[in-house]
Design a protein around this motif. Structure first.
Motif, mmCIF file in Angstrom:
data_model
loop_
_atom_site.group_PDB
_atom_site.id
_atom_site.type_symbol
_atom_site.label_atom_id
_atom_site.label_comp_id
_atom_site.label_asym_id
_atom_site.label_seq_id
_atom_site.Cartn_x
_atom_site.Cartn_y
_atom_site.Cartn_z
ATOM 1 N N ASN A 174 -22.164 13.577 37.780
ATOM 2 C CA ASN A 174 -23.209 14.538 37.409
ATOM 3 C C ASN A 174 -24.298 14.661 38.465
ATOM 4 O O ASN A 174 -25.243 15.438 38.298
ATOM 5 C CB ASN A 174 -23.847 14.132 36.076
ATOM 6 N N THR B 100 -33.233 5.606 34.329
ATOM 7 C CA THR B 100 -31.834 5.676 33.929
ATOM 8 C C THR B 100 -31.396 4.259 33.573
ATOM 9 O O THR B 100 -31.575 3.339 34.371
ATOM 10 C CB THR B 100 -30.961 6.235 35.063
ATOM 11 N N TRP C 136 -26.427 12.228 39.406
ATOM 12 C CA TRP C 136 -27.639 11.489 39.050
ATOM 13 C C TRP C 136 -27.694 10.079 39.635
ATOM 14 O O TRP C 136 -28.776 9.519 39.758
ATOM 15 C CB TRP C 136 -27.753 11.378 37.524
ATOM 16 N N LEU D 36 -22.358 9.189 35.703
ATOM 17 C CA LEU D 36 -23.654 9.471 36.322
ATOM 18 C C LEU D 36 -23.472 10.003 37.737
ATOM 19 O O LEU D 36 -24.159 10.944 38.160
ATOM 20 C CB LEU D 36 -24.511 8.200 36.349
ATOM 21 N N GLN E 231 -32.143 8.291 43.053
ATOM 22 C CA GLN E 231 -33.028 7.222 42.601
ATOM 23 C C GLN E 231 -33.915 6.764 43.752
ATOM 24 O O GLN E 231 -33.554 6.857 44.925
ATOM 25 C CB GLN E 231 -32.208 6.025 42.089
ATOM 26 N N ARG F 267 -38.134 7.391 40.346
ATOM 27 C CA ARG F 267 -36.894 7.380 39.566
ATOM 28 C C ARG F 267 -36.238 6.022 39.754
ATOM 29 O O ARG F 267 -35.950 5.625 40.881
ATOM 30 C CB ARG F 267 -35.973 8.504 40.041
#
Length: 266
Positions: A69, A33, A71, A66, A75, A3
């Motif tokens: 949420n 992302t 997210w 981000l 990573q 990610r």
């Protein structure tokens, strides 16, 4: 699957910046992302171009959403590319510090310029990036001109490039110098990590579309070894010669299966 969060430029048509990095990583099955620092119709090298930098406050709002949420920190790597202003560099610095604190690997592609034209970002952007962002990188991917500008050293030989790259290193960091001076009609990547150095040599090709450096930085941010990243990139270049853009999608069945290149210790 890795990610990767990428902060860089975006174009509506063609493959440079995010519009090169993201599809290349996605072709390999990675999750990307994207945070755009500037939004353009196409690469500025074309006769007509429209667009503008994305306001820093707008990017900060996207980062906040981000994060809210859940997210932002989910990573494996954070890749920083094109920065249009010192304020964008400052944003990248703050985010890189947060990412490193959370254990996320920080990859910096110091997009400053290239030969023969030199710098194509404002001097203040280059200086801020050199002084504030480069020291935060776990992995740095400058081209030969950018390495010379960052270090203030004249670079004509592999030995000079190796010495300059070593001077940029933090403990446990790594520098991958693209367009390394390998020899006549040759180029490649110089890898410098601690006391070790390797060179991956390839033939110098004509008719290569824009975006090659963006793809390489993305592939190594995605966890590929430099040899495998350069092997896949070389296959993509071969499939894209004299094309208006890199053939990331149409040639994916071939370049994504390319073998790694073998380095030479120096």
């Amino acid at each position: 699957m890795a990610r990767i969060l990428i902060l860089s430029s975006w174009v509506a048509h063609g493959h440079v910046g995010l519009s090169a990095a993201a599809p290349a990583l996605q072709a390999l099955g990675h999750e990307v992302t994207q945070l755009p620092t500037t939004v353009l119709s196409n690469h500025p090298g074309w006769p007509h171009v429209a667009g503008a930098p994305v306001p820093v406050g707008q990017i900060e709002g996207m980062i906040g959403a981000l994060d809210a949420n859940g997210w932002l920190m989910a990573q494996d790597a954070f890749l920083v590319g094109y920065m249009p202003s010192p304020d964008h560099v400052a944003l990248a610095v703050g985010l890189a510090r947060r990412m490193r604190k959370a254990g996320v690997r920080v990859v910096v592609d110091p997009v400053l310029g290239d030969l023969p034209g030199g710098l194509y970002v404002p001097q203040e952007v280059a200086e801020t990036l050199r002084d504030a962002l480069v020291p935060l990188a776990d992995l740095l991917t400058p081209n030969l001109f950018e390495l010379g500008w960052l270090t203030g050293a004249p670079l004509e030989t592999l030995a000079e490039a190796r010495a300059a790259a070593s001077g940029l290193l933090n403990p446990d960091a790594e520098v991958l110098v693209t367009s390394a001076p390998v020899g006549p009609r040759r180029t490649g990547v110089l890898r410098v990590s601690g006391e070790a150095a390797q060179v991956f040599a390839v033939a110098l090709r004509e008719g290569v579309p824009h975006g090659v450096g963006d793809v390489f930085s993305a592939l190594v941010a995605g966890g590929l070894s430099p040899g495998l990243a350069l092997g896949q990139l070389s296959a993509l270049i071969e499939a894209s010669l004299d094309a208006p853009h890199l053939r990331i999608a149409s040639a994916a069945p071939d370049w994504t299966r390319a073998a790694p290149l073998t380095p030479t210790e120096i």
